[in-house]
Design an enzyme around this catalytic site. Structure first.
Site, PDB file in Angstrom:
ATOM      1  N   LEU A 105       0.863  -1.178   0.000  1.00  0.00           N
ATOM      2  CA  LEU A 105       0.000   0.000   0.000  1.00  0.00           C
ATOM      3  C   LEU A 105       0.899   1.226   0.000  1.00  0.00           C
ATOM      4  CD1 LEU A 105      -2.640  -0.997   2.724  1.00  0.00           C
ATOM      5  CD2 LEU A 105      -3.063  -0.781   0.265  1.00  0.00           C
ATOM      6  N   ASP A 106       0.441   2.307  -0.618  1.00  0.00           N
ATOM      7  CA  ASP A 106       1.289   3.488  -0.646  1.00  0.00           C
ATOM      8  C   ASP A 106       1.242   4.233   0.692  1.00  0.00           C
ATOM      9  OD1 ASP A 106      -0.933   5.233  -0.606  1.00  0.00           O
ATOM     10  OD2 ASP A 106      -1.047   5.286  -2.781  1.00  0.00           O
ATOM     11  N   LEU A 107       2.063   5.256   0.802  1.00  0.00           N
ATOM     12  CA  LEU A 107       2.250   5.978   2.062  1.00  0.00           C
ATOM     13  C   LEU A 107       0.943   6.486   2.644  1.00  0.00           C
ATOM     14  CD1 LEU A 107       4.361   7.291   4.060  1.00  0.00           C
ATOM     15  CD2 LEU A 107       4.259   9.306   2.572  1.00  0.00           C
ATOM     16  N   SER A 109      -2.150   5.394   2.172  1.00  0.00           N
ATOM     17  CA  SER A 109      -3.230   4.405   2.269  1.00  0.00           C
ATOM     18  C   SER A 109      -3.082   3.608   3.554  1.00  0.00           C
ATOM     19  CB  SER A 109      -3.200   3.468   1.059  1.00  0.00           C
ATOM     20  OG  SER A 109      -3.363   4.195  -0.143  1.00  0.00           O
TER      21      SER A 109
END
Length: 233
Positions: A105-107, A109
């Site tokens: 997951l990105d930063l 999320s």
């Protein structure tokens, strides 16, 4: 990251720094146990989780580790990062540096992240051919309409990569929130799909990967070991 299988005689020859001829004689003499059973078969396949004993000495006894983690916003899905706390930093486990991340997951999320040392298990979950569903809850800036449902279901073409996304299921939950089910994981895919409508994603939260769900009693930043009775590869 797949956990490759290898012949027993080759594993022992490398580990004990002995010739294959010597190892095969040792096998005949009953000096080797595989998973606590005597083994005299040089071609027996073993992997990183096979217990191997030689003359009563344990040469290998690794255990598979499966972890569910509730990733907070602001934490990166990486093993090391010079600027931000990582998901590995959140885990208090003696073998945490042997783990890798299943489905990043990105930063900005949040939600379910899986970690393991079992490469075959993680490959099965992330292989696009398996079409493992990943479920997200999304909050966007502008109101949603039925046109979103249709566009997600048809797939979207991205000319930069020259690809069309697989059909995705979008269910409108309220004026500005939706549940999205993907069977693939292109770079920032959900944000880019909503970007086609010029509708910024304000929150992105993953609630499940396949049949692994974020436990309702697991709090943000917490993790727990998960028992996988039979790891499906």
């Amino acid at each position: 990251m797949a956990a490759a299988s290898n012949r027993l005689d080759r594993f022992l020859a490398r580990r004990l720094q002995r010739s294959l001829k010597q190892i095969r004689l040792d096998l005949v003499k009953g000096r080797v146990k595989v998973d606590s059973e005597l083994c005299d078969e040089p071609a027996q396949l073993v992997n990183q989780f096979t217990r191997i004993d030689y003359d009563g000495q344990v040469l290998q006894h690794n255990q598979p580790i499966y972890i569910l983690l509730y990733k907070p916003v602001g934490v990166v899905c990486a093993t090391k990062d010079a600027q931000h706390k990582t998901v590995i930093d959140l885990i208090d486990h003696p073998q945490k540096h042997q783990l890798h991340i299943v489905g990043r997951l990105d930063l900005n999320s949040s939600g379910l992240v899986l970690l393991t040392n079992d490469g075959r298990w993680s490959s099965a979950l992330t292989d696009p051919k398996q079409k493992v569903p990943k479920v997200y809850e999304v909050e966007v800036e502008q109101p949603l309409t039925a046109s979103y449902v249709t566009a997600f279901a048809e797939g979207m073409y991205f000319d930069y990569e020259n690809l069309t996304t697989a059909p995705a299921l979008l269910t409108i939950l309220s004026t500005r929130t939706a549940r999205v089910v993907l069977t693939e994981g292109k770079y920032h895919q959900i944000k880019r799909m909503f970007g086609r409508f010029r509708n910024p994603v304000l929150k992105l939260h993953r609630i499940s990967i396949g049949h692994y769900h974020l436990p309702s009693d697991l709090h943000v930043g917490e993790w727990r070991k998960h028992y996988v009775k039979v790891a499906v590869y």
